[in-house]
Design a protein around this motif. Sequence first.
Motif, short mmCIF file in Angstrom:
data_model
loop_
_atom_site.label_atom_id
_atom_site.label_comp_id
_atom_site.label_asym_id
_atom_site.label_seq_id
_atom_site.Cartn_x
_atom_site.Cartn_y
_atom_site.Cartn_z
N ALA A 3 -47.47 71.55 -19.15
CA ALA A 3 -47.92 70.31 -18.51
C ALA A 3 -48.47 70.50 -17.10
N ARG A 39 -40.84 65.29 -23.61
CA ARG A 39 -42.07 65.84 -24.20
C ARG A 39 -43.26 65.17 -23.50
N PRO A 40 -43.61 65.66 -22.29
CA PRO A 40 -44.63 64.98 -21.48
C PRO A 40 -46.05 65.11 -22.01
N GLN A 43 -40.04 72.43 -25.06
CA GLN A 43 -39.95 73.33 -23.90
C GLN A 43 -41.35 73.82 -23.52
N GLU A 97 -44.19 72.34 -24.04
CA GLU A 97 -44.95 71.23 -23.46
C GLU A 97 -44.59 71.03 -22.00
N ARG A 98 -43.32 71.18 -21.66
CA ARG A 98 -42.91 71.02 -20.25
C ARG A 98 -43.44 72.16 -19.40
N TRP A 99 -43.55 73.35 -19.97
CA TRP A 99 -44.11 74.48 -19.23
C TRP A 99 -45.63 74.34 -19.06
#
Length: 276
Positions: free
Chosen positions: A150, A28-29, A144, A146-148
């Motif tokens: 970021a 969760r970046p 998911q 959050e990763r997209w």
Amino acid sequence: MPKLDSTDGPAHIVGPLTPHFYAPDAMRPLRAKEHFLQADTFVALHQHPWPQLTFSTRGVIRLSTQDGSYIVPPSRALWVPADMPHSITLIEDAELRTIYLHSWVSPAWDKCEVLEISPLLRALMLALDTTPDHQPGGDPHAAQRERWIAPLLVDELERATQIRIDVPLPADKRLRQLCETLLRHPAASATLAERAAAIGASERTVARMFRSQLGMSWQAWRQQAILAHALPLLARGMPVSQVANASGYATDSAFCAMFKAATGQSPTAFQHKKTR
């Protein structure tokens, strides 16, 4: 004339708003949180091992570090590097939003940066889930998303216009107290001699400390602090007369003369440029 109280402080003091419930990691970046806070609330000095992006969807805030103070209206966001101690003062009732970034996605900026928020950047920040780790009911697809989000959010950050409206703060505790008092109450019309007396110093000593610690005169520092306070109010469309009064000027003309000398344009011209 307003009385200066050396013990004057914010009405409400709160802790660091539980950053440990929103710690970013590789899965969760990006982590987002929101808090609704009243005017004159002070979020105590704190730090954490990840950088953050602070903004408000409504209301003006002031974030302070050891080196300076930054006025942040809703049109801007403030980047704060990892491990940098900071505190926040609510100038108005505000919806405070904070985005924490994991080190592998964040820009390599080592100092605070005030950034203009583009419509895309605002939409990306507001799209993030704000549920803390200890509370159930969050978006099951948050990690998911959050990763997209970021890489696009960081790209938009690096494209954002950077603005220099910081107000330097001194290391000396007494002088910093004087500066913080003016930042909390910019309309106070006390003289430098009265402000110096409130911290137990002479006017001459304080004037010398401004030059030695901040590299500018008291008058120059005060003007910079007043501009940092006035610009967000003007940008929101507040009438010039009200901004002048809130900035401690007895007449609109005196405020306008100061503003034009410092920025090269009148307050009205500045407002028109912001609304085009």
